[in-house]
Scaffold this motif. Structure first.
Motif, PDB file in Angstrom:
ATOM      1  N   TYR A  58      -7.661  40.091  19.773  1.00  0.00           N
ATOM      2  CA  TYR A  58      -7.445  41.389  20.404  1.00  0.00           C
ATOM      3  C   TYR A  58      -6.816  42.320  19.374  1.00  0.00           C
ATOM      4  CZ  TYR A  58      -5.354  44.835  23.588  1.00  0.00           C
ATOM      5  OH  TYR A  58      -4.974  45.998  24.210  1.00  0.00           O
ATOM      6  N   GLN A  59      -7.338  43.529  19.246  1.00  0.00           N
ATOM      7  CA  GLN A  59      -6.821  44.533  18.313  1.00  0.00           C
ATOM      8  C   GLN A  59      -6.733  43.999  16.883  1.00  0.00           C
ATOM      9  OE1 GLN A  59      -3.083  45.816  20.073  1.00  0.00           O
ATOM     10  NE2 GLN A  59      -4.126  47.455  21.202  1.00  0.00           N
ATOM     11  N   GLY A  60      -7.728  43.232  16.477  1.00  0.00           N
ATOM     12  CA  GLY A  60      -7.781  42.725  15.112  1.00  0.00           C
ATOM     13  C   GLY A  60      -6.824  41.581  14.801  1.00  0.00           C
ATOM     14  N   LYS A  61      -6.141  41.062  15.816  1.00  0.00           N
ATOM     15  CA  LYS A  61      -5.202  39.951  15.615  1.00  0.00           C
ATOM     16  C   LYS A  61      -5.526  38.818  16.580  1.00  0.00           C
ATOM     17  CE  LYS A  61      -1.552  42.951  15.968  1.00  0.00           C
ATOM     18  NZ  LYS A  61      -0.157  43.264  16.240  1.00  0.00           N
ATOM     19  N   VAL A  62      -5.043  37.646  16.259  1.00  0.00           N
ATOM     20  CA  VAL A  62      -5.133  36.514  17.183  1.00  0.00           C
ATOM     21  C   VAL A  62      -3.842  36.496  17.989  1.00  0.00           C
ATOM     22  CG1 VAL A  62      -5.319  34.019  17.412  1.00  0.00           C
ATOM     23  CG2 VAL A  62      -6.636  35.207  15.652  1.00  0.00           C
ATOM     24  N   TRP A  63      -3.982  36.630  19.312  1.00  0.00           N
ATOM     25  CA  TRP A  63      -2.834  36.678  20.221  1.00  0.00           C
ATOM     26  C   TRP A  63      -2.632  35.334  20.900  1.00  0.00           C
ATOM     27  CZ3 TRP A  63      -0.283  41.264  22.434  1.00  0.00           C
ATOM     28  CH2 TRP A  63      -0.536  42.423  21.696  1.00  0.00           C
ATOM     29  N   ASP A  64      -1.381  34.959  21.099  1.00  0.00           N
ATOM     30  CA  ASP A  64      -1.048  33.807  21.925  1.00  0.00           C
ATOM     31  C   ASP A  64      -1.086  34.262  23.377  1.00  0.00           C
ATOM     32  OD1 ASP A  64      -0.544  31.811  19.953  1.00  0.00           O
ATOM     33  OD2 ASP A  64       1.359  32.805  19.498  1.00  0.00           O
ATOM     34  N   VAL A  65      -1.715  33.459  24.213  1.00  0.00           N
ATOM     35  CA  VAL A  65      -1.864  33.753  25.634  1.00  0.00           C
ATOM     36  C   VAL A  65      -1.006  32.765  26.415  1.00  0.00           C
ATOM     37  CG1 VAL A  65      -3.521  33.708  27.535  1.00  0.00           C
ATOM     38  CG2 VAL A  65      -4.200  34.639  25.310  1.00  0.00           C
ATOM     39  N   VAL A  66      -0.049  33.281  27.200  1.00  0.00           N
ATOM     40  CA  VAL A  66       0.831  32.440  28.013  1.00  0.00           C
ATOM     41  C   VAL A  66       0.299  32.455  29.441  1.00  0.00           C
ATOM     42  CG1 VAL A  66       3.176  32.059  28.822  1.00  0.00           C
ATOM     43  CG2 VAL A  66       2.789  33.001  26.532  1.00  0.00           C
ATOM     44  N   LEU A  67      -0.146  31.303  29.897  1.00  0.00           N
ATOM     45  CA  LEU A  67      -0.700  31.171  31.240  1.00  0.00           C
ATOM     46  C   LEU A  67       0.393  30.689  32.199  1.00  0.00           C
ATOM     47  CD1 LEU A  67      -4.011  29.515  30.066  1.00  0.00           C
ATOM     48  CD2 LEU A  67      -3.782  31.839  30.960  1.00  0.00           C
ATOM     49  N   ALA A  68       0.010  30.162  33.338  1.00  0.00           N
ATOM     50  CA  ALA A  68       0.946  29.639  34.340  1.00  0.00           C
ATOM     51  C   ALA A  68       1.018  28.113  34.217  1.00  0.00           C
ATOM     52  CB  ALA A  68       0.463  30.039  35.734  1.00  0.00           C
ATOM     53  N   PRO A  69       1.925  27.479  34.957  1.00  0.00           N
ATOM     54  CA  PRO A  69       1.949  26.015  34.993  1.00  0.00           C
ATOM     55  C   PRO A  69       0.624  25.465  35.541  1.00  0.00           C
ATOM     56  CG  PRO A  69       3.977  26.904  35.901  1.00  0.00           C
ATOM     57  CD  PRO A  69       3.038  28.057  35.733  1.00  0.00           C
ATOM     58  N   ILE A  70       0.252  24.291  35.111  1.00  0.00           N
ATOM     59  CA  ILE A  70      -1.017  23.678  35.509  1.00  0.00           C
ATOM     60  C   ILE A  70      -1.145  23.588  37.027  1.00  0.00           C
ATOM     61  CG2 ILE A  70      -2.366  21.541  35.455  1.00  0.00           C
ATOM     62  CD1 ILE A  70      -1.162  21.042  32.672  1.00  0.00           C
ATOM     63  N   ALA A  71      -0.119  23.118  37.701  1.00  0.00           N
ATOM     64  CA  ALA A  71      -0.192  22.947  39.160  1.00  0.00           C
ATOM     65  C   ALA A  71      -0.505  24.268  39.856  1.00  0.00           C
ATOM     66  CB  ALA A  71       1.114  22.365  39.695  1.00  0.00           C
ATOM     67  N   ARG A  72       0.112  25.364  39.395  1.00  0.00           N
ATOM     68  CA  ARG A  72      -0.152  26.662  40.009  1.00  0.00           C
ATOM     69  C   ARG A  72      -1.583  27.124  39.742  1.00  0.00           C
ATOM     70  NH1 ARG A  72       3.443  31.228  38.009  1.00  0.00           N
ATOM     71  NH2 ARG A  72       5.029  29.875  38.892  1.00  0.00           N
ATOM     72  N   MET A  73      -2.051  26.952  38.500  1.00  0.00           N
ATOM     73  CA  MET A  73      -3.419  27.379  38.183  1.00  0.00           C
ATOM     74  C   MET A  73      -4.425  26.604  39.025  1.00  0.00           C
ATOM     75  SD  MET A  73      -3.393  28.205  34.078  1.00  0.00           S
ATOM     76  CE  MET A  73      -2.737  26.651  33.506  1.00  0.00           C
ATOM     77  N   GLU A  74      -4.245  25.302  39.117  1.00  0.00           N
ATOM     78  CA  GLU A  74      -5.175  24.485  39.897  1.00  0.00           C
ATOM     79  C   GLU A  74      -5.098  24.816  41.383  1.00  0.00           C
ATOM     80  OE1 GLU A  74      -4.185  20.514  38.588  1.00  0.00           O
ATOM     81  OE2 GLU A  74      -5.574  20.665  36.896  1.00  0.00           O
ATOM     82  N   ALA A  75      -3.896  25.059  41.897  1.00  0.00           N
ATOM     83  CA  ALA A  75      -3.746  25.405  43.316  1.00  0.00           C
ATOM     84  C   ALA A  75      -4.431  26.730  43.651  1.00  0.00           C
ATOM     85  CB  ALA A  75      -2.265  25.476  43.678  1.00  0.00           C
ATOM     86  N   ARG A  76      -4.551  27.593  42.667  1.00  0.00           N
ATOM     87  CA  ARG A  76      -5.174  28.901  42.888  1.00  0.00           C
ATOM     88  C   ARG A  76      -6.639  28.934  42.472  1.00  0.00           C
ATOM     89  NH1 ARG A  76      -0.060  32.904  41.793  1.00  0.00           N
ATOM     90  NH2 ARG A  76       1.271  31.844  43.307  1.00  0.00           N
ATOM     91  N   GLY A  77      -7.180  27.763  42.142  1.00  0.00           N
ATOM     92  CA  GLY A  77      -8.612  27.663  41.883  1.00  0.00           C
ATOM     93  C   GLY A  77      -9.044  27.761  40.440  1.00  0.00           C
ATOM     94  N   LEU A  78      -8.117  27.709  39.509  1.00  0.00           N
ATOM     95  CA  LEU A  78      -8.452  27.793  38.089  1.00  0.00           C
ATOM     96  C   LEU A  78      -8.378  26.395  37.486  1.00  0.00           C
ATOM     97  CD1 LEU A  78      -9.140  29.891  35.899  1.00  0.00           C
ATOM     98  CD2 LEU A  78      -6.704  30.018  35.404  1.00  0.00           C
ATOM     99  N   SER A  79      -9.483  25.926  36.951  1.00  0.00           N
ATOM    100  CA  SER A  79      -9.510  24.578  36.374  1.00  0.00           C
ATOM    101  C   SER A  79      -9.581  24.634  34.856  1.00  0.00           C
ATOM    102  CB  SER A  79     -10.722  23.801  36.897  1.00  0.00           C
ATOM    103  OG  SER A  79     -11.907  24.347  36.349  1.00  0.00           O
TER     104      SER A  79
END
Length: 119
Positions: A58-79
């Motif tokens: 993004y914007q010519g740089k490599v950005w670190d992406v901070v997601l949510a805890p695994i349990a929350r992502m899976e509970a909300r449908g993100l695998s």
């Protein structure tokens, strides 16, 4: 007999709590007034706790992406399979206030779905 083991265990737990709290950063480091929206393929996807992560260009740089805890992502449908490396997704989140190329993701859009990570 049980008390003999309980006291040392409680002491270790009490002394470990501050270290755990310091190991995890607070969300105050991110600028909630500046929403960033990026559509790009992910790289280096990490499906781990205390929260998942990835990298995105993004914007010519490599950005670190901070997601949510695994349990929350899976509970909300993100695998894990949905966020595989090289797969383009749209990420919406907040950048760090100090200018570090890192963003805290609030929502992920892919395959016509929207997954809210923080609400």
């Amino acid at each position: 007999m049980m008390r003999r083991y309980l006291v040392p265990f409680a002491a270790v737990a009490a002394l470990s709590a501050p270290a755990v709290a310091l190991a995890h950063h607070g969300w105050g480091a991110y600028d909630a007034a500046q929403l960033v929206k990026v559509t790009a393929p992910l790289s280096d996807v990490s499906w781990s706790n205390p929260h998942g992560g990835a990298k995105v260009r993004y914007q010519g740089k490599v950005w670190d992406v901070v997601l949510a805890p695994i349990a929350r992502m899976e509970a909300r449908g993100l695998s894990k399979a949905m966020l595989s490396t090289g797969k383009p997704v749209t990420l919406e989140g907040y950048p760090r206030k100090d200018g570090t190329a890192e963003m805290r993701i609030e929502r992920v859009r892919l395959n016509g779905a929207v997954v809210e990570l923080r609400r």
